[in-house]
Structure formats: C-alpha cells, structure tokens
Design a protein around this motif. Structure first.
Motif, PDB file in Angstrom:
ATOM      1  N   ASP A   1      -6.710 -10.091   1.872  1.00  0.00           N
ATOM      2  CA  ASP A   1      -6.610  -9.983   3.330  1.00  0.00           C
ATOM      3  C   ASP A   1      -7.521  -8.907   3.903  1.00  0.00           C
ATOM      4  O   ASP A   1      -7.439  -8.582   5.085  1.00  0.00           O
ATOM      5  CB  ASP A   1      -5.155  -9.698   3.727  1.00  0.00           C
ATOM      6  N   SER A   2      -8.368  -8.327   3.068  1.00  0.00           N
ATOM      7  CA  SER A   2      -9.308  -7.307   3.541  1.00  0.00           C
ATOM      8  C   SER A   2     -10.714  -7.890   3.588  1.00  0.00           C
ATOM      9  O   SER A   2     -10.974  -8.962   3.056  1.00  0.00           O
ATOM     10  CB  SER A   2      -9.290  -6.089   2.613  1.00  0.00           C
TER      11      SER A   2
ATOM     12  N   ARG B   1      -2.431  -2.824  -1.035  1.00  0.00           N
ATOM     13  CA  ARG B   1      -2.791  -4.130  -0.462  1.00  0.00           C
ATOM     14  C   ARG B   1      -2.320  -4.271   0.993  1.00  0.00           C
ATOM     15  O   ARG B   1      -3.084  -4.715   1.854  1.00  0.00           O
ATOM     16  CB  ARG B   1      -2.210  -5.250  -1.319  1.00  0.00           C
ATOM     17  N   THR B   2      -1.095  -3.876   1.272  1.00  0.00           N
ATOM     18  CA  THR B   2      -0.557  -4.004   2.629  1.00  0.00           C
ATOM     19  C   THR B   2      -1.320  -3.121   3.611  1.00  0.00           C
ATOM     20  O   THR B   2      -1.755  -3.578   4.679  1.00  0.00           O
ATOM     21  CB  THR B   2       0.934  -3.610   2.638  1.00  0.00           C
TER      22      THR B   2
ATOM     23  N   ALA C   1      -4.846  -4.390   4.499  1.00  0.00           N
ATOM     24  CA  ALA C   1      -5.020  -5.716   5.115  1.00  0.00           C
ATOM     25  C   ALA C   1      -5.782  -5.583   6.433  1.00  0.00           C
ATOM     26  O   ALA C   1      -5.474  -4.717   7.256  1.00  0.00           O
ATOM     27  CB  ALA C   1      -3.657  -6.355   5.339  1.00  0.00           C
TER      28      ALA C   1
ATOM     29  N   LEU D   1      -8.375  -8.550  -5.492  1.00  0.00           N
ATOM     30  CA  LEU D   1      -7.095  -7.851  -5.326  1.00  0.00           C
ATOM     31  C   LEU D   1      -6.692  -7.703  -3.866  1.00  0.00           C
ATOM     32  O   LEU D   1      -5.530  -7.453  -3.566  1.00  0.00           O
ATOM     33  CB  LEU D   1      -7.172  -6.461  -5.967  1.00  0.00           C
ATOM     34  N   LEU D   2      -7.676  -7.826  -2.956  1.00  0.00           N
ATOM     35  CA  LEU D   2      -7.418  -7.583  -1.531  1.00  0.00           C
ATOM     36  C   LEU D   2      -7.820  -8.806  -0.703  1.00  0.00           C
ATOM     37  O   LEU D   2      -8.772  -8.762   0.084  1.00  0.00           O
ATOM     38  CB  LEU D   2      -8.206  -6.365  -1.046  1.00  0.00           C
TER      39      LEU D   2
ATOM     40  N   LEU E   1      -6.024  -0.076  -5.716  1.00  0.00           N
ATOM     41  CA  LEU E   1      -6.180  -1.098  -4.672  1.00  0.00           C
ATOM     42  C   LEU E   1      -4.948  -1.995  -4.596  1.00  0.00           C
ATOM     43  O   LEU E   1      -4.485  -2.332  -3.499  1.00  0.00           O
ATOM     44  CB  LEU E   1      -7.442  -1.931  -4.935  1.00  0.00           C
ATOM     45  N   GLU E   2      -4.412  -2.376  -5.759  1.00  0.00           N
ATOM     46  CA  GLU E   2      -3.198  -3.205  -5.767  1.00  0.00           C
ATOM     47  C   GLU E   2      -2.063  -2.545  -4.998  1.00  0.00           C
ATOM     48  O   GLU E   2      -1.344  -3.195  -4.242  1.00  0.00           O
ATOM     49  CB  GLU E   2      -2.743  -3.427  -7.214  1.00  0.00           C
ATOM     50  N   SER E   3      -1.940  -1.242  -5.188  1.00  0.00           N
ATOM     51  CA  SER E   3      -0.809  -0.539  -4.577  1.00  0.00           C
ATOM     52  C   SER E   3      -0.980  -0.377  -3.069  1.00  0.00           C
ATOM     53  O   SER E   3      -0.034  -0.026  -2.371  1.00  0.00           O
ATOM     54  CB  SER E   3      -0.635   0.831  -5.235  1.00  0.00           C
TER      55      SER E   3
END
Lengths: 238, 238
Positions: free
Chosen positions: A149-150, A107-108, A111, A146-147, A103-105
C-alpha cells in the motif's frame, strides 16, 4: 543566482540541475528510518540544511531525539512508528539485516507514503565487499513486496556518509540515481535530491533494475580503498 | 583542440587522467573479438585513433577485413582465432548469446593473453532492458571459468557505441571501471583506457563484483531514453 547564465556559457555537456520541471517539495516532511546510522544521519543533515522538515526515526525514541538534537536545524526525533506516521516521504536507511523486519512492522504507518529505499545489501570478507542478492531481487523490490500500500522508490545509494556529515563541505558532487515505477513519485525524489547543493536526481529505471544500483556500492568501496577517496557518481551527457 | 585550456580553468575535482604511474601499453597489439559489432567497432576505432595497433576479429574473416578497411588507421581484420593468436590484449565484445561458445572455441589461442571482457548480459522486453544473471555470476566470471589459462579482466561496459563511432567527437567524457584479480593486469587495462582522450581507467574491484557493473547498462539505457542522452559515468573524488 550566480549560475543564472549557465545555459549560455557552460558547455553543452556540463553537469547542471535537471532541466525538467520538478515538483516543489519544500513543504514535505521527510522521515528517515535508521536515522541514527551514519547514512541516515548524513541524509537527514543535508536535507534539513537545505530547508526540509526532517524527522529521524529509530527503534529507540530517546536515541532518535538525541541524534536530532545533535543535528539541530529543526530536526526532530521519534520512534520509527511515529516517524513514519508523521512523514510524507520516508527514507529507509536501516541496516540490510533489519530491513524486512522493520518494514513489515510498519506496514500500517507506511500505507500511502512515498518510500525511498537506500539500503545496500552487501556482505564483507577479507577481500572486501560483495553483493548479496535478496530473494525479491533487491532491497527495493523487497520493500515493494512488503509494503503493497506504499509507493516504493529507491535512491541515495552511493553517497559517502563521511562527506554528508562533514559540515565544512558545502556541495556534494554527485548524481543520485532514482528508480521507481511511477513518474510522479520518482519526480518527487529527484526534486528532493536536487535540493542538496551539488546533487542531481536522475531517473535511472524501474525497481527491477535496482539490484545493480544497490550493489554497485561494493565497487565504490574498492575504488575508495584503492584511491583513498570518497567516490561518487556522475552521469555524463545528461 | 578547443578544450586545450581545460586543465587551467577546471575546478580541483575535475576529471583528470589517473595520476598514478600506469604502464606503457603503446606497443601492445589489441584484438577485438566481435569487432564488427557496434561496441567492438567503436572500441577498435578509438584505440586505433589513439595509436594502438588493432586487429578486428570475427567468425567471418572477410567481414572482419571489410570492417577494418572501413575504419582505416592501420586496423587489420582476421578470423577470431588469428585475431586471438596475434594479439597481446583481447577485448571480448561479442553478443552475450555467443559469449560462452566463442570463448570455449578459442581457449588455446587465448592462453596467456590478457582478456578484457566488456559484455553486458541483458534481456529486453516491452518495459526496456533488464539484467540477466549468468550461472557463473557475470560474463566476466564466465570468461574466467572458461579460460583458466588466460588473465581475465572486465572493462569498457558503459560506453556509447554512438559516441565511439562518431569521428567528429574528439573526447569520450567517461570513466572506465576496470575489474580484475591481478593488479599488473588491471593496470594495463587502465592504461589502455587512458589512451583514449577524455577517458580514465579506474580500478573498481574484483571479478566477483562484475555483475553489477555489467548490468548497470540497463539503467543507462533507461537514462538515455528519459533524457535523450548517451549517458556515461564519472567517478567523483578520484
């Protein structure tokens, strides 16, 4: 339309599709991260069979495309980043061990997307399965942390991959507990669940109450061992 | 008796009584600690109505006798110590806040008894209910730690007191998840659950997996709020 008369003839307490108005989700693209695993592949299959456009994601795009081709039904395969980018709704079905890192990888790419976490943090030993407790409280809360913006929800925890992937089974006789903070989001996930014959999506609380839903799978594993079953859950009186 | 034909018309996967041989528990005396509370009173009522000899326990013997007299059906009332001493099976239905203290004070009386813990450690705030995590992992594990000479199981967590105490309701449409370490003990608890019309007792793991079963009540409270229901659980494919 064989059940058009359900409301007249069924007893009041019989399981029925959620009677409330749920949104039309038939046009949404659903991505499945970890879609080459048993649970992810099973969900991808059932949603595609119900008419949903589905993209399987994997770290290895070739592997994703291979799994997609096996499923047919218009399912596509892609690496995780492309899967996330092209999807409206992203189901997270990766192993718990890879949950945070994956999930970290992304993130963009994730979003603004509606995330449906269905990961069950479990440990196993000689006595069977037991719950692991993530620092954030649950896999779903870890996803939310971790997200930022989601739009994070949690659902689809209690499904049997064996049943999902068996093409001879027409109906999956279970309710899907859907958790989240925002009604519009949980409504979409409930509507997705309801597209699969036999399933209902039932709102079952906020993310802070996700841990027990995730870890109840340890109990279902005990049930399955004792009764040689593929146990699912139904909520009565709903 | 309106549902007398259920067994002929229901689909193959419809809820049925556990088909395995369960022990005959009709001669066991069942005590209910905290039997003047809603959950305890409801369980006492249903078990007595099914023909079980039931003793309601309370810190206040007079209060216990009053509650017992209201229930009728041969239910007796006593203080907690006498209730524990005279019972074969002791259901623990006290509020979580009094759980440790009550059990500690009854260690001698509860020695050798079959304990059925049905306590749900929950907190409440403006957003509803949420799980509390006892230091021991769960209420059931706390009971096991405090009662080394008793046989501790956990069950009856997900029942609606509103349904249990309503005499017009004939059947309680739910499965009871039964947890414990020793098969002979969990079998007895399953058999007790099965005495109540509509209920099945299903083995659902060891006590280390009790926390999620106890705290799932927080989710059922969310379900009940959203759907104006008294939700229960069924396990499918069992």
């Amino acid at each position: 339309m064989t059940n058009a008369d359900d409301s007249k003839t069924a007893p009041a307490k019989a399981p029925v599709k959620d009677p409330r108005e749920l949104p039309d989700v038939s046009g949404l693209v659903v991505g499945v991260l970890g879609g080459t695993g048993d649970q992810g592949r099973g969900l991808a299959y059932r949603l595609a069979r119900a008419g949903q456009q589905v993209i399987i994601g994997s770290r290895d795009a070739e592997r994703a495309r291979g799994a997609a081709a096996e499923l047919g039904l218009g399912v596509e395969g892609a690496d995780n980043a492309e899967c996330a980018r092209r999807s409206d709704v992203v189901i997270v079905a990766v192993p718990w061990e890879g949950h945070a890192k994956t999930l970290e990888s992304l993130r963009t790419e994730l979003a603004g997307k509606l995330i449906v976490d269905c990961v069950n943090p479990l440990g196993f030993d000689k006595q069977g399965a037991y719950a692991l407790t993530p620092d954030e409280g649950s896999a779903a809360q870890q996803a939310a942390a971790l997200l930022p913006d989601s739009r994070v929800t949690a659902a689809f925890h209690h499904l049997s991959a064996v049943l999902l992937t068996n093409p001879e089974i027409e109906k999956i006789d279970t309710d899907v507990m859907v958790l989240g903070e925002v009604r519009a989001d949980t409504d979409i996930v409930q509507a997705l669940a309801a597209r699969i014959p036999g399933m209902r999506g039932i709102f079952a609380g906020r993310l802070r109450n996700a841990h027990q839903v995730e870890s109840l799978v340890a109990n279902l594993i005990s049930v399955n061992r004792r009764y040689k079953a593929h146990a699912g859950l139904r909520l009565t009186d709903v």
